[in-house]
Design an enzyme around this catalytic site. Sequence first.
Site, PDB file in Angstrom:
ATOM      1  N   LYS A 184     -13.155  -9.030  -3.840  1.00 25.36           N
ATOM      2  CA  LYS A 184     -11.858  -8.604  -3.838  1.00 25.36           C
ATOM      3  C   LYS A 184     -11.182  -9.576  -4.865  1.00 25.36           C
ATOM      4  O   LYS A 184     -12.009 -10.031  -6.012  1.00 25.36           O
ATOM      5  CB  LYS A 184     -11.343  -9.313  -2.732  1.00 25.36           C
ATOM      6  CG  LYS A 184     -11.607  -8.515  -1.379  1.00 25.36           C
ATOM      7  CD  LYS A 184     -10.812  -7.057  -1.560  1.00 25.36           C
ATOM      8  CE  LYS A 184     -11.163  -6.136  -0.366  1.00 25.36           C
ATOM      9  NZ  LYS A 184     -10.186  -5.053  -0.547  1.00 25.36           N
ATOM     10  N   ARG A 192     -14.094 -14.120  -1.437  1.00 26.76           N
ATOM     11  CA  ARG A 192     -13.300 -14.468  -0.318  1.00 26.76           C
ATOM     12  C   ARG A 192     -14.131 -15.381   0.681  1.00 26.76           C
ATOM     13  O   ARG A 192     -13.809 -16.119   1.475  1.00 26.76           O
ATOM     14  CB  ARG A 192     -12.448 -13.523   0.411  1.00 26.76           C
ATOM     15  CG  ARG A 192     -11.264 -13.164  -0.738  1.00 26.76           C
ATOM     16  CD  ARG A 192     -10.385 -12.109  -0.133  1.00 26.76           C
ATOM     17  NE  ARG A 192      -9.197 -11.788  -0.969  1.00 26.76           N
ATOM     18  CZ  ARG A 192      -8.495 -10.795  -0.968  1.00 26.76           C
ATOM     19  NH1 ARG A 192      -8.544  -9.759   0.021  1.00 26.76           N
ATOM     20  NH2 ARG A 192      -7.355 -10.531  -1.887  1.00 26.76           N
ATOM     21  N   GLY A 219      -5.992  -3.826  -8.780  1.00 29.25           N
ATOM     22  CA  GLY A 219      -7.150  -3.294  -8.268  1.00 29.25           C
ATOM     23  C   GLY A 219      -6.708  -1.871  -7.772  1.00 29.25           C
ATOM     24  O   GLY A 219      -7.032  -0.949  -8.409  1.00 29.25           O
ATOM     25  N   ARG A 253      -4.234 -14.017  -1.215  1.00 28.48           N
ATOM     26  CA  ARG A 253      -4.501 -14.102   0.199  1.00 28.48           C
ATOM     27  C   ARG A 253      -5.367 -15.237   0.810  1.00 28.48           C
ATOM     28  O   ARG A 253      -5.071 -15.781   1.904  1.00 28.48           O
ATOM     29  CB  ARG A 253      -5.396 -12.807   0.919  1.00 28.48           C
ATOM     30  CG  ARG A 253      -4.748 -11.734   0.607  1.00 28.48           C
ATOM     31  CD  ARG A 253      -5.341 -10.500   1.379  1.00 28.48           C
ATOM     32  NE  ARG A 253      -4.757  -9.141   0.778  1.00 28.48           N
ATOM     33  CZ  ARG A 253      -3.652  -8.621   1.583  1.00 28.48           C
ATOM     34  NH1 ARG A 253      -3.260  -9.312   2.428  1.00 28.48           N
ATOM     35  NH2 ARG A 253      -3.252  -7.472   1.189  1.00 28.48           N
ATOM     36  N   SER A 312       0.744  -1.171   0.062  1.00 25.18           N
ATOM     37  CA  SER A 312       0.085   0.014   0.057  1.00 25.18           C
ATOM     38  C   SER A 312       0.905   1.177   0.084  1.00 25.18           C
ATOM     39  O   SER A 312       0.456   2.202  -0.680  1.00 25.18           O
ATOM     40  CB  SER A 312      -0.912   0.048   1.186  1.00 25.18           C
ATOM     41  OG  SER A 312      -1.942  -1.243   1.160  1.00 25.18           O
ATOM     42  N   SER A 319     -11.837   2.668  -0.422  1.00 25.69           N
ATOM     43  CA  SER A 319     -10.957   3.746  -0.417  1.00 25.69           C
ATOM     44  C   SER A 319     -10.000   3.878  -1.253  1.00 25.69           C
ATOM     45  O   SER A 319      -9.251   5.280  -1.618  1.00 25.69           O
ATOM     46  CB  SER A 319      -9.961   3.666   1.161  1.00 25.69           C
ATOM     47  OG  SER A 319      -9.491   2.440   0.796  1.00 25.69           O
ATOM     48  N   GLN A 320      -9.794   3.108  -2.374  1.00 26.31           N
ATOM     49  CA  GLN A 320      -9.257   3.332  -3.475  1.00 26.31           C
ATOM     50  C   GLN A 320      -9.437   4.488  -4.419  1.00 26.31           C
ATOM     51  O   GLN A 320      -8.734   5.033  -5.217  1.00 26.31           O
ATOM     52  CB  GLN A 320      -8.743   1.889  -4.286  1.00 26.31           C
ATOM     53  CG  GLN A 320      -8.107   0.812  -3.547  1.00 26.31           C
ATOM     54  CD  GLN A 320      -8.293  -0.403  -4.213  1.00 26.31           C
ATOM     55  OE1 GLN A 320      -8.853  -0.985  -5.069  1.00 26.31           O
ATOM     56  NE2 GLN A 320      -7.732  -1.525  -3.591  1.00 26.31           N
ATOM     57  N   ASP A 350      -8.961  -6.719   4.300  1.00 31.19           N
ATOM     58  CA  ASP A 350      -8.087  -7.659   3.841  1.00 31.19           C
ATOM     59  C   ASP A 350      -7.595  -8.819   4.835  1.00 31.19           C
ATOM     60  O   ASP A 350      -7.006  -9.868   4.421  1.00 31.19           O
ATOM     61  CB  ASP A 350      -6.791  -7.074   3.101  1.00 31.19           C
ATOM     62  CG  ASP A 350      -7.061  -6.439   1.811  1.00 31.19           C
ATOM     63  OD1 ASP A 350      -8.099  -6.789   1.242  1.00 31.19           O
ATOM     64  OD2 ASP A 350      -6.581  -5.396   1.458  1.00 31.19           O
TER      65      ASP A 350
END
Length: 398
Positions: A308, A312, A89, A355, A21, A159-160, A282
């Site tokens: 995601k 998931r 992403g 993940r 990040s 938030s991206q 995440d």
Amino acid sequence: MNIKFYPSHLYGDIYPPISKSYAHRYLLSALLSEEKTQLVLNNLCNDVKETIEIIKAFGKKVNYHNFLLEIEGKIKQSDQIEFNVLESGSTLRFIIPIAMCFFNKTIIHCSKRLIQRGISIYSELFKDKNIDIQIINEDIVINGKLTPGQYSLLGNVSSQFITGLLFALPLLNKPSSIEIKGEIESKNYIDMTIDVLKKSNINIKNKNNTYFIKPSLYKCPNTTIEKDYSNAAFLDAFNIDKNNKVNVLGLSKKSIQGDKIYQKCFIDLQNNKVIDLKNCIDLGPVLFVVASILNGGTFINTNRLKIKESDRLEAMKNELNKFNIKMEILDNSCIIYPSNIISPQQALDTYNDHRIAMALSILANKFGAVINDFNVIKKSYPNYLNDLISLHAKIEIL
């Protein structure tokens, strides 16, 4: 690459990779700075490599040697730009408004799954700004340039999208603002963005969930990217088995990374507390595994796990079931029930999701299992397998 794990005890010292990040954010700052920038990055994962390739596509010169990344030059002057983000992403959503500051037309090639995850937030946000966004097969085609002004977003979106705007708007010739309506989810990721922007000479203020942005010149600092709490969570999770003694080193205690909360979550799961994933979505897969090894657990605000790299929730439910672990998916929540865990007779699937692969490796190391397509870890932690071997994991590459 399919991997067979044999039950083993892990021990030793290990450093997690750099924060993906923070790496994205400093790379974008370096892209937008006129001065030469030097960043220290190790363990370059696929997502970070995609951001570096985009910096090159923008016309900047990039040199990487002995973990030192140097970025210099000017952004090319052109009417159009075309590049590939593959499956990142973060890269996609960060770069869209930035590209719109420089080019009249932007063509972005994506993976099918990334297209499915969507950019509808930008489509809605820009529809009254004389900007046309179309999805053609696995390409995103954008016609139009970003303009200064007032923008409004719901707090429960990724938030991206907010980060992308925060990086782009200082490039424009007039002040702008971003109003966030409702409670902000994943706020720590926005805090990380603000942290990098302020260190990069960007004039930005926040009042009552509205960010006020003035035109500013980027001056990215030379820096070393800090270690990653998100990936550290997988390494530390091995210690839930008291036979393991993995010392995770190099993490900044002053870090504002949101996934730093994993340490508290591990303790809360041992005390049967409900875990809220709203600001640490995440961590879902690794926390599901920790809950499974302990005495079960309840999780709320889980719905964003569905969009995601994979769904998931369904992925973890399917794979935990192979260990005889029962997971129930409810409306924006899920429950892991106490279970008699067994070694799975079927190979575990990773759903093209890094993940999922790393979370399953914790159970596989304890109970034994085969994991298919384990190379998906390269998306965020390319050295993960080698690091497990250095911790004395018994692994066979099939």
